[in-house]
Design a protein around this motif. Structure first.
Motif, PDB file in Angstrom:
ATOM      1  N   ASP A  77       0.842  -1.196   0.000  1.00  0.00           N
ATOM      2  CA  ASP A  77       0.000   0.000   0.000  1.00  0.00           C
ATOM      3  C   ASP A  77       0.874   1.241   0.000  1.00  0.00           C
ATOM      4  OD1 ASP A  77      -2.055   1.814   0.107  1.00  0.00           O
ATOM      5  OD2 ASP A  77      -2.623   1.359   2.167  1.00  0.00           O
ATOM      6  N   HIS A  78       1.147   1.741  -1.195  1.00  0.00           N
ATOM      7  CA  HIS A  78       1.977   2.930  -1.361  1.00  0.00           C
ATOM      8  C   HIS A  78       3.336   2.753  -0.673  1.00  0.00           C
ATOM      9  CE1 HIS A  78      -2.060   4.440  -2.283  1.00  0.00           C
ATOM     10  NE2 HIS A  78      -1.417   5.236  -3.135  1.00  0.00           N
ATOM     11  N   ILE A  79       3.975   1.616  -0.935  1.00  0.00           N
ATOM     12  CA  ILE A  79       5.280   1.380  -0.327  1.00  0.00           C
ATOM     13  C   ILE A  79       6.337   2.228  -1.032  1.00  0.00           C
ATOM     14  CG2 ILE A  79       4.684  -0.931   0.513  1.00  0.00           C
ATOM     15  CD1 ILE A  79       6.293  -2.106  -1.850  1.00  0.00           C
ATOM     16  N   SER A  80       7.390   2.540  -0.318  1.00  0.00           N
ATOM     17  CA  SER A  80       8.459   3.399  -0.825  1.00  0.00           C
ATOM     18  C   SER A  80       9.346   2.664  -1.822  1.00  0.00           C
ATOM     19  CB  SER A  80       9.325   3.870   0.345  1.00  0.00           C
ATOM     20  OG  SER A  80      10.024   2.743   0.886  1.00  0.00           O
ATOM     21  N   LYS A  81      10.251   3.409  -2.429  1.00  0.00           N
ATOM     22  CA  LYS A  81      11.190   2.828  -3.380  1.00  0.00           C
ATOM     23  C   LYS A  81      12.047   1.753  -2.702  1.00  0.00           C
ATOM     24  CE  LYS A  81      13.742   5.725  -5.836  1.00  0.00           C
ATOM     25  NZ  LYS A  81      14.846   6.460  -6.506  1.00  0.00           N
ATOM     26  N   SER A  82      12.536   2.024  -1.507  1.00  0.00           N
ATOM     27  CA  SER A  82      13.381   1.029  -0.828  1.00  0.00           C
ATOM     28  C   SER A  82      12.585  -0.220  -0.459  1.00  0.00           C
ATOM     29  CB  SER A  82      14.058   1.636   0.403  1.00  0.00           C
ATOM     30  OG  SER A  82      13.091   2.072   1.332  1.00  0.00           O
ATOM     31  N   ALA A  83      11.337  -0.054  -0.032  1.00  0.00           N
ATOM     32  CA  ALA A  83      10.487  -1.211   0.270  1.00  0.00           C
ATOM     33  C   ALA A  83      10.159  -1.971  -1.010  1.00  0.00           C
ATOM     34  CB  ALA A  83       9.203  -0.765   0.969  1.00  0.00           C
ATOM     35  N   PHE A  84       9.928  -1.259  -2.109  1.00  0.00           N
ATOM     36  CA  PHE A  84       9.679  -1.908  -3.399  1.00  0.00           C
ATOM     37  C   PHE A  84      10.878  -2.757  -3.818  1.00  0.00           C
ATOM     38  CE2 PHE A  84      10.219  -1.887  -8.025  1.00  0.00           C
ATOM     39  CZ  PHE A  84       9.039  -2.481  -8.430  1.00  0.00           C
ATOM     40  N   LYS A  85      12.063  -2.210  -3.644  1.00  0.00           N
ATOM     41  CA  LYS A  85      13.264  -2.959  -4.010  1.00  0.00           C
ATOM     42  C   LYS A  85      13.334  -4.261  -3.212  1.00  0.00           C
ATOM     43  CE  LYS A  85      18.226  -2.813  -4.462  1.00  0.00           C
ATOM     44  NZ  LYS A  85      19.399  -2.688  -3.649  1.00  0.00           N
ATOM     45  N   ALA A  86      13.110  -4.186  -1.915  1.00  0.00           N
ATOM     46  CA  ALA A  86      13.213  -5.368  -1.054  1.00  0.00           C
ATOM     47  C   ALA A  86      12.064  -6.356  -1.268  1.00  0.00           C
ATOM     48  CB  ALA A  86      13.267  -4.931   0.409  1.00  0.00           C
ATOM     49  N   CYS A  88       9.629  -6.435  -3.838  1.00  0.00           N
ATOM     50  CA  CYS A  88       9.201  -6.769  -5.208  1.00  0.00           C
ATOM     51  C   CYS A  88      10.381  -7.101  -6.113  1.00  0.00           C
ATOM     52  CB  CYS A  88       8.370  -5.634  -5.788  1.00  0.00           C
ATOM     53  SG  CYS A  88       6.927  -5.227  -4.785  1.00  0.00           S
ATOM     54  N   TRP A  89      11.305  -6.182  -6.247  1.00  0.00           N
ATOM     55  CA  TRP A  89      12.445  -6.393  -7.138  1.00  0.00           C
ATOM     56  C   TRP A  89      13.259  -7.621  -6.717  1.00  0.00           C
ATOM     57  CZ3 TRP A  89      14.723  -4.909 -11.577  1.00  0.00           C
ATOM     58  CH2 TRP A  89      16.078  -5.194 -11.746  1.00  0.00           C
ATOM     59  N   GLU A  90      13.708  -7.642  -5.477  1.00  0.00           N
ATOM     60  CA  GLU A  90      14.607  -8.708  -5.037  1.00  0.00           C
ATOM     61  C   GLU A  90      13.934 -10.078  -4.990  1.00  0.00           C
ATOM     62  OE1 GLU A  90      16.431  -7.232  -1.435  1.00  0.00           O
ATOM     63  OE2 GLU A  90      17.579  -5.735  -2.558  1.00  0.00           O
ATOM     64  N   THR A  91      12.629 -10.125  -4.818  1.00  0.00           N
ATOM     65  CA  THR A  91      11.936 -11.414  -4.767  1.00  0.00           C
ATOM     66  C   THR A  91      11.516 -11.911  -6.146  1.00  0.00           C
ATOM     67  OG1 THR A  91       9.759 -10.409  -4.443  1.00  0.00           O
ATOM     68  CG2 THR A  91      11.032 -10.946  -2.448  1.00  0.00           C
ATOM     69  N   GLN A  92      11.450 -11.043  -7.137  1.00  0.00           N
ATOM     70  CA  GLN A  92      10.951 -11.422  -8.459  1.00  0.00           C
ATOM     71  C   GLN A  92      12.006 -11.428  -9.557  1.00  0.00           C
ATOM     72  OE1 GLN A  92       7.343 -12.123  -9.018  1.00  0.00           O
ATOM     73  NE2 GLN A  92       7.653 -12.345  -6.822  1.00  0.00           N
ATOM     74  N   ILE A  93      13.068 -10.667  -9.420  1.00  0.00           N
ATOM     75  CA  ILE A  93      13.988 -10.443 -10.538  1.00  0.00           C
ATOM     76  C   ILE A  93      14.637 -11.718 -11.067  1.00  0.00           C
ATOM     77  CG2 ILE A  93      16.013  -9.870  -9.125  1.00  0.00           C
ATOM     78  CD1 ILE A  93      14.907  -8.382 -12.546  1.00  0.00           C
ATOM     79  N   ASP A  94      14.913 -12.680 -10.214  1.00  0.00           N
ATOM     80  CA  ASP A  94      15.556 -13.907 -10.687  1.00  0.00           C
ATOM     81  C   ASP A  94      14.594 -14.828 -11.425  1.00  0.00           C
ATOM     82  OD1 ASP A  94      18.088 -13.228  -9.780  1.00  0.00           O
ATOM     83  OD2 ASP A  94      17.716 -14.057  -7.788  1.00  0.00           O
ATOM     84  N   PHE A  95      13.316 -14.519 -11.417  1.00  0.00           N
ATOM     85  CA  PHE A  95      12.319 -15.377 -12.055  1.00  0.00           C
ATOM     86  C   PHE A  95      11.760 -14.792 -13.345  1.00  0.00           C
ATOM     87  CE2 PHE A  95      12.344 -16.279  -7.551  1.00  0.00           C
ATOM     88  CZ  PHE A  95      12.533 -17.648  -7.549  1.00  0.00           C
TER      89      PHE A  95
END
Length: 158
Positions: A77-86, A88-95
């Motif tokens: 819910d309106h998470i920040s850039k740093s929260a998005f990185k942790a 969303c990015w870090e959990t999905q990028i390898d897939f």
């Protein structure tokens, strides 16, 4: 031949309406021509999805505004850039293998993007995202997807 009687007042009113319509129609056509996603916003959006394929956070980070927020039905819910990185990015990028943008609709600095994401394990899923841009950067993303059972994330095993 049947004649239709029309008073001068009716003819005058009809003429005034026609004149008003003639004055407004070019403005409406001009407004329609001006709507649509700006070329700069379209370019930024396409760079955003392409950056995921590079698998490097730096180009992704460069496309995000400092006040970037991300929202989804997965509890974000309106998470920040740093929260998005942790989260969303870090959990999905390898897939994630790639994105196919099916539709990019927008007006000015706002767009709806319908895409198919192809995962490295051969699966696909579709999402719709609303993006808001500011000064050539992605300011906010709202991600919309179906039920977990019908629209898996990139990391879903089944």
């Amino acid at each position: 031949m049947k004649k239709i009687a029309m008073s001068r007042r009716t003819m005058f009113e009809a003429g005034a309406c026609a004149l008003a319509a003639a004055a407004v129609i070019p403005q409406l056509a001009s407004a329609r021509a001006e709507t649509g996603l700006s070329p700069k916003s379209d370019e930024t959006i396409r760079k955003w999805y392409a950056a995921w394929e590079v698998r490097d956070w730096r180009p992704v980070d460069a496309l995000l505004a400092d006040d970037f927020t991300f929202t989804s039905a997965a509890g974000d819910d309106h998470i920040s850039k740093s929260a998005f990185k942790a989260q969303c990015w870090e959990t999905q990028i390898d897939f994630i293998a790639r994105f196919d943008l099916l539709r990019v609709y927008g007006s000015g600095n706002e767009a709806l993007v319908l895409y198919v994401c192809h995962t490295k394990n051969g699966k696909t899923f579709r999402n719709v995202e609303y993006l808001r841009l500011k000064q050539g950067k992605v300011q906010a993303i709202e991600c919309y997807f179906g039920a977990q059972s019908s629209f898996p994330s990139a990391v879903t095993k089944s």
